[in-house]
Design an enzyme around this catalytic site. Sequence first.
Site, short mmCIF file in Angstrom:
data_model
loop_
_atom_site.label_atom_id
_atom_site.label_comp_id
_atom_site.label_asym_id
_atom_site.label_seq_id
_atom_site.Cartn_x
_atom_site.Cartn_y
_atom_site.Cartn_z
N LYS A 14 -7.26 -19.56 -28.11
CA LYS A 14 -8.48 -20.11 -29.31
C LYS A 14 -8.10 -19.53 -30.78
O LYS A 14 -8.55 -20.51 -31.57
CB LYS A 14 -10.08 -19.01 -29.23
CG LYS A 14 -10.37 -18.91 -28.18
CD LYS A 14 -11.54 -18.21 -27.63
CE LYS A 14 -11.12 -16.34 -28.09
NZ LYS A 14 -10.06 -15.44 -26.83
N ARG A 89 -19.47 -12.37 -27.61
CA ARG A 89 -19.23 -11.75 -26.62
C ARG A 89 -19.92 -10.92 -25.49
O ARG A 89 -19.18 -10.41 -24.49
CB ARG A 89 -17.93 -10.98 -27.02
CG ARG A 89 -16.04 -11.65 -26.62
CD ARG A 89 -15.38 -10.42 -27.45
NE ARG A 89 -14.60 -10.45 -27.27
CZ ARG A 89 -12.98 -10.63 -28.01
NH1 ARG A 89 -13.39 -11.23 -28.81
NH2 ARG A 89 -12.14 -10.47 -28.40
N ARG A 128 3.48 -13.17 -26.39
CA ARG A 128 2.91 -12.95 -27.58
C ARG A 128 3.41 -11.35 -28.40
O ARG A 128 3.12 -11.46 -29.65
CB ARG A 128 1.17 -13.28 -27.74
CG ARG A 128 0.70 -13.16 -28.73
CD ARG A 128 -0.99 -13.54 -28.99
NE ARG A 128 -1.67 -12.42 -28.36
CZ ARG A 128 -3.00 -12.85 -28.07
NH1 ARG A 128 -3.70 -14.07 -28.84
NH2 ARG A 128 -4.38 -12.16 -28.01
N ARG A 134 0.52 -6.41 -32.60
CA ARG A 134 -0.63 -6.32 -32.08
C ARG A 134 -0.93 -5.26 -30.90
O ARG A 134 0.13 -5.37 -29.76
CB ARG A 134 -1.94 -6.71 -31.89
CG ARG A 134 -2.80 -7.79 -32.59
CD ARG A 134 -3.00 -9.00 -31.64
NE ARG A 134 -4.10 -8.69 -31.15
CZ ARG A 134 -5.06 -9.36 -30.66
NH1 ARG A 134 -5.62 -11.51 -31.22
NH2 ARG A 134 -5.73 -9.10 -29.76
N ARG A 146 -8.46 -5.94 -20.98
CA ARG A 146 -9.38 -7.07 -21.56
C ARG A 146 -10.02 -7.95 -20.93
O ARG A 146 -10.80 -8.94 -21.27
CB ARG A 146 -8.46 -7.28 -22.87
CG ARG A 146 -8.42 -6.28 -24.05
CD ARG A 146 -7.10 -6.03 -24.83
NE ARG A 146 -7.43 -8.22 -24.99
CZ ARG A 146 -6.14 -9.07 -26.21
NH1 ARG A 146 -4.84 -8.11 -25.58
NH2 ARG A 146 -6.45 -9.70 -27.05
P1 AMP Z 1 -9.21 -10.85 -30.29
O1 AMP Z 1 -8.28 -10.64 -31.99
O2 AMP Z 1 -10.71 -11.71 -30.63
O3 AMP Z 1 -8.90 -10.54 -29.27
O4 AMP Z 1 -10.29 -9.45 -30.33
C1 AMP Z 1 -9.37 -8.20 -29.89
C2 AMP Z 1 -10.34 -6.70 -29.70
O5 AMP Z 1 -11.05 -6.67 -31.45
C3 AMP Z 1 -11.65 -6.70 -29.09
O6 AMP Z 1 -10.17 -6.54 -27.36
C4 AMP Z 1 -12.29 -6.10 -29.28
O7 AMP Z 1 -11.96 -4.48 -29.33
C5 AMP Z 1 -12.62 -6.36 -30.60
N1 AMP Z 1 -13.73 -7.37 -31.34
C6 AMP Z 1 -13.61 -8.19 -31.16
N2 AMP Z 1 -14.06 -9.80 -31.36
C7 AMP Z 1 -15.51 -8.73 -31.09
C8 AMP Z 1 -16.50 -9.21 -30.50
N3 AMP Z 1 -17.64 -9.67 -30.70
N4 AMP Z 1 -17.94 -8.13 -29.82
C9 AMP Z 1 -16.66 -6.25 -29.50
N5 AMP Z 1 -15.72 -6.69 -29.94
C10 AMP Z 1 -15.02 -7.60 -30.23
#
Ligand code: AMP
Length: 190
Positions: A14, A89, A128, A134, A146
């Site tokens: 994404k 989400r 990654r 991260r 996740r």
């Molecule tokens: P991402 O970079 O999108 O994979 O997000 C990393 C982490 O941020 C996720 O595993 C969640 O802990 C938190 N996070 C990101 N976006 C959301 C969302 N829309 N709702 C809740 N937690 C989020």
Amino acid sequence: MLNLILFGPPGSGKGTQASKLVEKYNLLHISTGDLFRYELGNNTPLGILAKEYMSKGQLVPDEVTVAMLENKLNMHPDVNGYILDGFPRTIPQAIALDKLLENKSQHISALIALDVDDEEIVDRILLRGKTSGRPDDNDENIVRNRIQVYNNETAPVFDHYDKKNKSIKVPGLGPIDQIFQRLCTAIDSL
Ligand code: AMP
């Protein structure tokens, strides 16, 4: 306005595709994951709270996430449109987003989902993790958590927009540029 949700499991590409789409369609890229990581990097109260959840591969509570998103939208009233990456989400987040946009006389144009299977995702995220810095990309248990959270809580968001005839699925395997072309074809036919 062109308001897109770029959807798909963690590691489906994404972020990579959003950067390319933003350039082509002149949209504002909003990644809630990036926004949380920024807060975390600055040690703000929001960042410290988010870290508790992110470090376990859990979702940050909806109220907190929606408030942060709303703030971000309000900071950029004059854009051509948004590309939302990692939001919504959960179903409550989707409902909150629809209301928020409705109050601005806007709406979601489409949800485009990158389709990639779970095992491919685990391999991609762990790879990654070697360079992303991260912590949530480095531990296989957190990665699998996740994915489970995605399947349980996030996947239903596809159906939420499918009921409004707004969900589109695009194969997420293949070279980056080929996937980008698939996305552009989907967007240009909206
Ligand atoms: P991402 O970079 O999108 O994979 O997000 C990393 C982490 O941020 C996720 O595993 C969640 O802990 C938190 N996070 C990101 N976006 C959301 C969302 N829309 N709702 C809740 N937690 C989020």
